[in-house]
Design a protein around this motif. Structure first.
Motif, PDB file in Angstrom:
ATOM      1  N   TRP A  45       9.769   7.889   3.337  1.00  0.00           N
ATOM      2  CA  TRP A  45       9.458   7.477   1.969  1.00  0.00           C
ATOM      3  C   TRP A  45       8.512   8.474   1.328  1.00  0.00           C
TER       4      TRP A  45
ATOM      5  N   HIS B  90       4.692   0.230   0.144  1.00  0.00           N
ATOM      6  CA  HIS B  90       5.515  -0.497   1.113  1.00  0.00           C
ATOM      7  C   HIS B  90       4.735  -1.653   1.715  1.00  0.00           C
TER       8      HIS B  90
ATOM      9  N   ARG C  83       6.198   6.854  14.243  1.00  0.00           N
ATOM     10  CA  ARG C  83       5.860   7.339  12.903  1.00  0.00           C
ATOM     11  C   ARG C  83       5.270   8.742  12.981  1.00  0.00           C
TER      12      ARG C  83
ATOM     13  N   HIS D  24       0.839  -1.218   0.000  1.00  0.00           N
ATOM     14  CA  HIS D  24       0.000   0.000   0.000  1.00  0.00           C
ATOM     15  C   HIS D  24       0.858   1.247   0.000  1.00  0.00           C
TER      16      HIS D  24
ATOM     17  N   ASP E 280       0.354   5.025   1.960  1.00  0.00           N
ATOM     18  CA  ASP E 280      -0.407   5.377   3.156  1.00  0.00           C
ATOM     19  C   ASP E 280      -1.600   6.284   2.829  1.00  0.00           C
TER      20      ASP E 280
HETATM   21 FE   LIG Z   1       1.892   2.042   5.725  1.00  0.00          FE
END
Ligand SMILES: [Fe+2]
Length: 291
Positions: free
Chosen positions: A257, A264, A278, A110, A112
């Protein structure tokens, strides 16, 4: 936060990039993310991200504040509307998993939050504790994935649009008032959105294949079987090893990224603790089709 270092004047040292896979990924050296960078260095990082799609910073023992400042070099930070976040810092998501508390939905290709009208520009992950083996993250260059399609298929998918939804996250809505409340909130604030199947990257101007099995429901204007067959072919592109970079984490590794040009997949193959922080960088515009 180390107040002394973070209060230092902005540092103008330029980062160096060393490519780590054929189509994407670069290790970045020469900078210390505990220190604020000046605008020239920030621009070099933004340019490097558009070019390399994934940037890896090793041995960066940074604080949450440093990580957030680093994320803001690329844009404003966003708050995830579904996934759990830190009580005091809503922009911070904490992944803390092991054998008894496995991650959910991360072992699935996917990009995000493509259920948003404006999906994120990028995501910053910082490894804190890593299992001695396993728990890698695979990245796929969706620019290379697009380039690898036949000319006939490129021609066919040009101009197509796909519908995206929170999709798999719906499986996490519990069958009680709290779960129904969350579902109502999502349906009101994040209705299904349409994105081009092929988008243009706003910086590199490259064509990107922009459908993913995590959030894409179907292709507009196609019969369900046609849509699912075509999507299966397009999803497969991310699975081709030649378009990938497999990242092996170590504590204090920071990765950003480009969510506009990559997908990913986090492997679910470990038993010992895996702990990461994150933050997510907001996108700046709706994905658009190439002219
Ligand atoms: Fe993700």
């Amino acid at each position: 936060m180390d107040q002394h270092i973070a209060d230092d004047p902005e540092v103008g040292v330029l980062p160096k990039f060393k490519r780590v896979a054929v189509h994407l990924g670069a290790e970045v050296s020469g900078i210390d993310l505990r220190r604020p960078l000046d605008e020239r260095a920030r621009q070099a990082l933004r340019d490097g991200l558009a070019e390399h799609e994934v940037l890896v910073f090793r041995d960066q023992d940074i604080s949450v504040e440093d990580q957030m400042r680093f994320g803001r070099y690329f844009g404003d930070l966003s708050v995830h509307p579904i996934a759990r976040h830190d009580e005091n810092i809503p922009e911070l998501q904490i992944f803390d998993n092991d054998e008894n508390n496995p991650p959910t939905f991360t072992d699935n290709w996917h990009s995000d939050e493509t259920f948003r009208e404006i999906p994120p520009l990028g995501t910053v992950l910082r490894a804190r504790v890593m299992p001695p083996i396993g728990g890698n993250t695979l990245f796929a260059s969706m620019t290379a994935a697009y380039d690898g399609l036949s000319d006939r298929l490129k021609h066919y998918i040009s101009g197509l649009e796909a519908v995206h939804d929170v999709k798999l996250f719906r499986l996490g809505f519990t069958d009680d008032e709290k779960g129904r409340e969350k579902e109502r909130f999502i349906n009101e604030n994040f209705p299904r959105v349409t994105h081009p199947v092929v988008r243009e990257h706003p910086v590199s101007k490259k064509k990107v294949l922009f459908v993913n099995p995590h959030f894409t429901l179907h292709i507009k204007g196609m019969d369900e079987l046609e849509s699912q067959c075509l999507l299966r072919v397009l999803y497969h592109q991310a699975e081709i090893p030649e378009y990938q970079y497999r990242h092996v984490w170590a504590p204090h590794t920071v990765v950003i990224w480009d969510n506009r040009s990559t997908q990913h997949y986090a492997t679910r193959d470990y038993t010992e603790r895996r702990h990461l922080h994150r933050v997510t960088v907001k996108g700046t515009e709706r994905p658009y089709a190439p002219a």
